[in-house]
Design an enzyme around this catalytic site. Structure first.
Site, short mmCIF file in Angstrom:
data_model
loop_
_atom_site.label_atom_id
_atom_site.label_comp_id
_atom_site.label_asym_id
_atom_site.label_seq_id
_atom_site.Cartn_x
_atom_site.Cartn_y
_atom_site.Cartn_z
N ARG A 18 0.81 -1.24 0.00
CA ARG A 18 -0.09 -0.08 -0.07
C ARG A 18 0.93 1.37 0.05
O ARG A 18 0.64 2.23 -0.60
CB ARG A 18 -0.88 -0.02 1.16
CG ARG A 18 -1.90 1.18 1.14
CD ARG A 18 -2.85 0.93 2.44
NE ARG A 18 -3.70 2.34 2.39
CZ ARG A 18 -4.46 2.55 3.27
NH1 ARG A 18 -4.75 1.63 4.15
NH2 ARG A 18 -5.38 3.35 3.17
N ALA A 39 2.09 27.25 -14.05
CA ALA A 39 2.63 27.72 -13.00
C ALA A 39 3.64 26.87 -11.97
O ALA A 39 4.40 27.23 -11.40
CB ALA A 39 1.32 28.23 -12.14
N ARG A 41 5.25 24.39 -12.93
CA ARG A 41 6.65 24.23 -13.67
C ARG A 41 7.54 25.34 -13.41
O ARG A 41 8.86 25.23 -12.96
CB ARG A 41 6.25 24.10 -15.23
CG ARG A 41 6.03 22.68 -15.74
CD ARG A 41 6.17 22.49 -17.23
NE ARG A 41 5.46 23.68 -17.85
CZ ARG A 41 4.06 23.37 -18.25
NH1 ARG A 41 3.54 22.27 -17.94
NH2 ARG A 41 3.57 24.41 -18.88
N GLU A 43 7.35 27.37 -10.50
CA GLU A 43 7.80 27.37 -9.33
C GLU A 43 8.60 26.18 -9.11
O GLU A 43 9.43 26.36 -8.07
CB GLU A 43 6.62 27.20 -8.40
CG GLU A 43 5.49 28.38 -8.59
CD GLU A 43 3.98 28.01 -8.03
OE1 GLU A 43 3.36 29.20 -8.04
OE2 GLU A 43 3.81 27.01 -7.86
N GLU A 78 0.55 24.84 -4.63
CA GLU A 78 0.27 25.00 -5.94
C GLU A 78 -0.56 23.57 -6.34
O GLU A 78 -1.10 23.36 -7.18
CB GLU A 78 1.52 25.20 -6.66
CG GLU A 78 1.24 25.31 -8.33
CD GLU A 78 0.21 26.60 -8.61
OE1 GLU A 78 -0.73 26.15 -9.23
OE2 GLU A 78 0.71 27.70 -8.05
N LYS A 103 -11.87 28.34 -7.18
CA LYS A 103 -10.71 28.69 -7.83
C LYS A 103 -10.10 29.78 -7.21
O LYS A 103 -8.75 29.92 -7.45
CB LYS A 103 -10.81 28.82 -9.46
CG LYS A 103 -11.37 27.26 -10.15
CD LYS A 103 -11.42 27.64 -11.67
CE LYS A 103 -11.49 26.27 -12.45
NZ LYS A 103 -11.42 26.66 -13.85
#
Length: 133
Positions: A18, A39, A41, A43, A78, A103
């Site tokens: 598991r 975003a 990528r 960061e 993010e 959002k």
């Protein structure tokens, strides 16, 4: 089937299997986010520059942990924001007030984590300015 009908003791996988499967699910989540979210990528590139840079700075261990943790926090927030956006978009692409609110809240969380990162880095640099030269 209601969630009340599910036996909480029943899992398809148990023990080490598991944990290993969960690890691979996590890697899939990171890979998917890197592929689909610009975003994240950006960061991640920032993290790839700042984390090694933090090792070059002559700061205390606690300050170093603040620097690295603030960057990791941005990536975590993010990822959660991207998850919120994916779920909302999967449910419906129509303009809906609650979907927009969800959002926007995720985006605000990212903004606050970036602000936190900036404040941490600025504080450590200002406190240690004279030791850098």
């Amino acid at each position: 089937m209601d969630s009340d009908d599910i036996d909480p003791k029943f899992h398809k996988n148990a023990g080490v299997k598991r944990v290993v499967k969960a690890l691979f699910y996590s890697f899939d989540g990171l890979a998917s986010t890197l592929k689909h979210e610009a975003a994240f990528r950006q960061e991640a590139v920032l993290a790839a520059v700042l984390v090694p840079l933090s090792f070059l700075m002559r700061v205390s261990l606690v300050e170093h942990l603040f620097l690295v943790a603030s960057i990791i926090l941005v990536l975590i927030v993010e990822l959660l924001n991207s998850a919120i956006e994916s779920v909302v978009d999967d449910i419906s692409m129509q303009n809906r007030p609650l979907a927009k609110r969800a959002k926007d809240m995720g985006s605000a969380a990212v903004l606050l984590s970036l602000l936190n990162c900036f404040i941490c880095w600025l504080s450590v640099i200002v406190v240690n300015w004279s030791s850098f030269f």
